[in-house]
Design an enzyme around this catalytic site. Sequence first.
Site, PDB file in Angstrom:
ATOM      1  N   HIS A  73      -2.868  -4.273   3.047  1.00 35.84           N
ATOM      2  CA  HIS A  73      -3.910  -3.288   2.837  1.00 35.84           C
ATOM      3  C   HIS A  73      -4.955  -3.897   1.880  1.00 35.84           C
ATOM      4  CE1 HIS A  73      -5.335   0.794   2.436  1.00 35.84           C
ATOM      5  NE2 HIS A  73      -5.402   0.609   1.135  1.00 35.84           N
TER       6      HIS A  73
ATOM      7  N   LYS B  79      -8.811   3.027  -0.757  1.00 39.03           N
ATOM      8  CA  LYS B  79      -9.368   1.852  -1.413  1.00 39.03           C
ATOM      9  C   LYS B  79     -10.238   2.309  -2.584  1.00 39.03           C
ATOM     10  CE  LYS B  79      -9.656  -0.291   3.144  1.00 39.03           C
ATOM     11  NZ  LYS B  79      -8.312  -0.876   3.154  1.00 39.03           N
TER      12      LYS B  79
ATOM     13  N   TYR C   4      -9.264  -8.276  -0.614  1.00 39.84           N
ATOM     14  CA  TYR C   4      -7.811  -8.334  -0.798  1.00 39.84           C
ATOM     15  C   TYR C   4      -7.495  -9.167  -2.032  1.00 39.84           C
ATOM     16  CZ  TYR C   4      -7.940  -7.462   4.306  1.00 39.84           C
ATOM     17  OH  TYR C   4      -8.195  -6.969   5.557  1.00 39.84           O
TER      18      TYR C   4
END
Lengths: 351, 351
Positions: A299, A330, A288
């Site tokens: 997210h 991602k 993150y």
Amino acid sequence: MSGEIPAGKLQGERVRFGPDALSELYEQGYFGRPRGKALDLSLVEAAYLLDRSRIKVSQQGKELDFRAFFQASSALEKGFEFRYVVYKDLRERGYYVQPGRPDFRVYPRGGHPGKTPAEFYVLVISERMPLPLQSLVEPVRMAGQMRKRLMLAIVDEESDITFYEARDKTLSGKMGQEPSGGLATLLEDRVVLWDPEASVRLHEHGFYGKAIGEQLQLSLVESAYLLEKGLIEMADRSGEALDLEGLKEKAREIESDFDLKYRIYRDLREKRLVVKTGFKFGTHFRVYKQVGGPDRVPHSEYLVHTVSSDYVFMPPVLSRAVRLAHSVRKEMVFAYPEDGVRYLEIKRLRP
Amino acid sequence: MSGEIPAGKLQGERVRFGPDALSELYEQGYFGRPRGKALDLSLVEAAYLLDRSRIKVSQQGKELDFRAFFQASSALEKGFEFRYVVYKDLRERGYYVQPGRPDFRVYPRGGHPGKTPAEFYVLVISERMPLPLQSLVEPVRMAGQMRKRLMLAIVDEESDITFYEARDKTLSGKMGQEPSGGLATLLEDRVVLWDPEASVRLHEHGFYGKAIGEQLQLSLVESAYLLEKGLIEMADRSGEALDLEGLKEKAREIESDFDLKYRIYRDLREKRLVVKTGFKFGTHFRVYKQVGGPDRVPHSEYLVHTVSSDYVFMPPVLSRAVRLAHSVRKEMVFAYPEDGVRYLEIKRLRP
């Protein structure tokens, strides 16, 4: 408008044409490489044009049909079949493609040789061939220096192609300083921080560990990092104090690749990113840029998998990792040690 | 209503209680195993109840607090920390859980010991421990015989749990007979069927190969199967005829696991399924129950990965395979040789 079909001769790994081919093939489609007034086609270019009846090819005075030329080329040039499939696919999508290093150069839509620089370097890869990390790192570097993008074209056993882009990636986050955490104990293969308040602090600022009841369970890389930063103290089950080297020694017994994993973990944390296990995604870490607290977990942006610098990918494994990362929105990043740590992003490309 | 807090003694890998615990713990929550009028708690049950201050535990006359008991249990019982995390999680979701083989038995919602049979057997797995195929096959068989479902609880390094179900799977499709295809040539590592009409036939009935121009490229397993069925003839690049054994020999040089892959491919085709490469999904095969023709290709139902019977999974790899299969709405099935071929489905479970 067009005259006779150009006729070339198969010589070594080239098909050589006279001056007529220059206007018929090069000027009308950027096929081949001009050599003075003559033109040389690579085997894949020649096979492509032969299949479309735009050229004739002979060898020692005997004309070769498509099948004979294809079989001969397959015997002459290793990887010919893969390159042919990729070349044909890109041409049929309307791109100008020229043979070059590592395999092809592709021009942007609307561009062509002489008008625009190439946009992509293309590396053709067989699904079945082991793919050393370094065989990607080198073309990525070369492409970067030449201000091109690197396209990987992986051909599967049924001749379907999946396209990827590989590039160097710079990562950075926005996290602040960590608070201190008190005493932690190494149990069988994980670490428990006993103090309830310190547990809350470390979990809230930096998203360390997982709350189990009032205690915080820390992973081995988290513990090593906090210990190295002087933010926790550690003991083993018998109460004996553990320093960083002692912890690392035990961690290596539990995870054989602990040192590599920790090196990457540490680099990411030092870049002010939040790093948690990527187990659910089959990678070492999910990362993150910023986490405000356990109730405000955003997210995660990246999946990071650590590999050694002599790592060898199997293309199906690479394919699975990238596909999975995309399915959860991602970016897939491979981290490897070199002058510190370097990051290689691989993503799907839809040309 | 409740009396004194029951006090037990840590003895070996059990905490033993007197008759008072029977009504306090067993009858009000199905904790422990009654032994006559007494009650034995396993270490995870005792840790769970100690954390909630519902019991006291002493060892050699000395009372143990949660931390002391947890450290002692971690030293006494291998895998205690994992089992504790899973037990606590399932209990907090409101399930009745009892120690049993392989690790726990879980009762269905609304059910409990004495009223209903257990629904699940639970196998607790550490993310970091290699997981032999046979260590799944055996509990799957046992669960099947007892008419239970097998739940896998994989604990990652941060003590997060992912639940899976593993079970035997029977596969079958609806395809008809294949047409014949004529002569095919083995090139560098794939096969070309030259006859345009036969190419169309085989591609339309059975979804074999991939059309490249007017020819059909066949994979090695497809070629071996069609050759074994007598539906194609084969030659190498020099025109020399190749029989099945000759093809297999060359195929083994290209793919070291060819024999295993072909065995599974053959079994699936014999079950009237359509089998294509699963490269884009990182598995050996994607499998369709039926394909009407190249223009009517439905969603494939299964991803099938072949493993040898002594294969050892790494849990992150397993996790990635299952997650990816679900993200594309397919079932993840592992195929392994045993009395022919057996299929093991693994899927996410959300208890």
